[in-house]
Design a protein around this motif. Structure first.
Motif, short mmCIF file in Angstrom:
data_model
loop_
_atom_site.label_atom_id
_atom_site.label_comp_id
_atom_site.label_asym_id
_atom_site.label_seq_id
_atom_site.Cartn_x
_atom_site.Cartn_y
_atom_site.Cartn_z
N ALA A 25 -7.91 9.28 7.83
CA ALA A 25 -7.85 10.23 6.72
C ALA A 25 -6.57 10.04 5.90
O ALA A 25 -6.61 10.01 4.66
N GLN A 26 -5.43 9.91 6.58
CA GLN A 26 -4.17 9.71 5.86
C GLN A 26 -4.15 8.36 5.15
O GLN A 26 -3.63 8.25 4.03
N SER A 27 -4.70 7.32 5.77
CA SER A 27 -4.73 6.01 5.13
C SER A 27 -5.60 6.03 3.89
O SER A 27 -5.26 5.42 2.86
N ALA A 28 -6.73 6.73 3.95
CA ALA A 28 -7.61 6.81 2.78
C ALA A 28 -6.90 7.50 1.62
O ALA A 28 -7.02 7.08 0.46
N ARG A 29 -6.16 8.57 1.92
CA ARG A 29 -5.43 9.27 0.85
C ARG A 29 -4.36 8.36 0.25
O ARG A 29 -4.17 8.35 -0.97
N PHE A 30 -3.65 7.62 1.10
CA PHE A 30 -2.60 6.75 0.57
C PHE A 30 -3.20 5.58 -0.19
O PHE A 30 -2.60 5.10 -1.17
N ALA A 31 -4.36 5.10 0.22
CA ALA A 31 -5.04 4.04 -0.53
C ALA A 31 -5.34 4.50 -1.95
O ALA A 31 -5.16 3.75 -2.92
N GLN A 32 -5.79 5.74 -2.10
CA GLN A 32 -6.04 6.30 -3.43
C GLN A 32 -4.75 6.38 -4.23
O GLN A 32 -4.74 6.10 -5.44
N ALA A 33 -3.66 6.75 -3.56
CA ALA A 33 -2.37 6.83 -4.25
C ALA A 33 -1.91 5.45 -4.71
O ALA A 33 -1.37 5.29 -5.81
N LEU A 34 -2.13 4.43 -3.88
CA LEU A 34 -1.79 3.06 -4.27
C LEU A 34 -2.58 2.63 -5.50
O LEU A 34 -2.02 2.03 -6.43
N GLN A 35 -3.86 2.92 -5.51
CA GLN A 35 -4.69 2.56 -6.66
C GLN A 35 -4.28 3.32 -7.91
O GLN A 35 -4.29 2.76 -9.01
N GLY A 36 -3.88 4.57 -7.74
CA GLY A 36 -3.40 5.33 -8.88
C GLY A 36 -2.11 4.78 -9.45
O GLY A 36 -1.87 4.85 -10.65
N ARG A 37 -1.27 4.20 -8.58
CA ARG A 37 0.03 3.68 -9.03
C ARG A 37 -0.07 2.24 -9.52
O ARG A 37 0.54 1.88 -10.52
N PHE A 38 -0.86 1.41 -8.81
CA PHE A 38 -0.86 -0.03 -9.09
C PHE A 38 -2.18 -0.55 -9.64
O PHE A 38 -2.30 -1.74 -9.90
N GLY A 39 -3.18 0.31 -9.79
CA GLY A 39 -4.45 -0.13 -10.34
C GLY A 39 -5.51 -0.33 -9.27
O GLY A 39 -5.24 -0.36 -8.07
N ASP A 40 -6.74 -0.48 -9.74
CA ASP A 40 -7.87 -0.58 -8.82
C ASP A 40 -8.04 -1.97 -8.22
O ASP A 40 -8.75 -2.14 -7.23
N ASN A 41 -7.41 -2.98 -8.82
CA ASN A 41 -7.63 -4.36 -8.38
C ASN A 41 -6.70 -4.72 -7.23
O ASN A 41 -5.87 -5.63 -7.30
N LEU A 42 -6.84 -3.96 -6.14
CA LEU A 42 -6.02 -4.19 -4.95
C LEU A 42 -6.92 -4.50 -3.77
O LEU A 42 -8.02 -3.96 -3.66
N ARG A 43 -6.42 -5.33 -2.86
CA ARG A 43 -7.10 -5.49 -1.58
C ARG A 43 -6.38 -4.62 -0.57
O ARG A 43 -5.20 -4.82 -0.28
N ILE A 44 -7.09 -3.65 -0.05
CA ILE A 44 -6.51 -2.70 0.91
C ILE A 44 -7.37 -2.69 2.16
O ILE A 44 -8.57 -2.40 2.10
N GLU A 45 -6.77 -3.05 3.28
CA GLU A 45 -7.45 -2.99 4.57
C GLU A 45 -6.91 -1.78 5.34
O GLU A 45 -5.70 -1.64 5.52
#
Length: 247
Positions: A25-45
């Motif tokens: 749950a925490q990782s999913a929230r931070f993944a959204q924060a990363l996309q909000g900061r750096f854009g959607d074109n990220l590879r996140i595992e």
């Protein structure tokens, strides 16, 4: 480097992949924060190294306020037949937000365990307080408050079970290019060091709340966040992306 102008935030392309090892749950929230900061074109595992197992303890009655040092502690309390409307001292704003959702009167220390203890003592609390925590906890919050004249009891409301890295995460960590890994606790750092492949292995670019536990990953780059909160972690990641682009 590509940028887009959305709410003043920069988005970058061709960044190294990200490995998030907090609970899902925490990782999913931070993944959204990363996309909000750096854009959607990220590879996140997302490959959690621990997952919570909620317990069912009997909570003592008559407490003036609750203490939470994690969002998971609030989630555990919300599953129990506890009182609503109590004051809840919370280590950070995200924990406080979750406590508000659970029907509590949340107050955020906006920091770490030291800031939380200082906040409670500065408010003139005399007890009895209840710290709802995980099986593995740092900061000795209840002990320190009790020693300072504010009787506080600690109850373990969840355990953290270890999880192996996913196959996709192992592929990343065996690659040639760097992997950006935000590290939110010393325990996560030690678990990641233990789970990381020996050879071949990709260089890790670490953003962390503190240097504790990072010595186990001594061959890697490190940026320490200015504060123990999500926005500061994003700033530390931004510094890492600059290091990567300049390397």
């Amino acid at each position: 480097m590509e940028r887009r102008n959305t709410a003043g935030m920069a988005a970058q392309s061709h960044l190294p992949p990200f490995l998030l090892t907090r609970p899902a749950a925490q990782s999913a929230r931070f993944a959204q924060a990363l996309q909000g900061r750096f854009g959607d074109n990220l590879r996140i595992e997302i490959s959690p190294l621990i997952t919570p197992r909620f317990l069912d303890p009997e909570l003592p009655s008559g407490n003036r306020a609750l203490i939470f040092t994690s969002q998971t502690g609030v989630e555990a309390y919300a599953r129990l037949p506890g009182r609503k409307g109590l004051k809840a001292y919370c280590v950070g704003q995200r924990t406080a937000d979750r406590a508000l959702e659970a029907g509590l009167r949340a107050i955020s220390a906006d920091g770490d365990a030291d800031a939380l203890v200082a906040l409670i003592l500065s408010g003139g609390e005399t007890g009895s307080l209840l710290h709802l925590r995980g099986q593995d906890s740092r900061g000795d919050v209840a002990e320190r408050l009790t020693a300072a004249g504010c009787p506080t009891e600690a109850v373990i409301v969840y355990a953290q079970e270890l999880q192996p890295l996913s196959d996709a995460a192992l592929v990343l960590l065996k690659g040639l290019g760097p992997v950006i890994a935000p590290v939110f606790s010393p325990r996560t750092a030690s678990l990641l060091a233990a789970a990381r492949p020996e050879l071949p292995r990709a260089p890790l670019w670490l953003a962390a709340f503190s240097a504790a536990g990072i010595s186990l990953l001594t061959d890697d780059r490190l940026v320490i966040a200015a504060r123990p909160d999500a926005d500061s972690m994003l700033d530390a990641v931004a510094e890492l992306t600059k290091i990567v682009s300049d390397a």
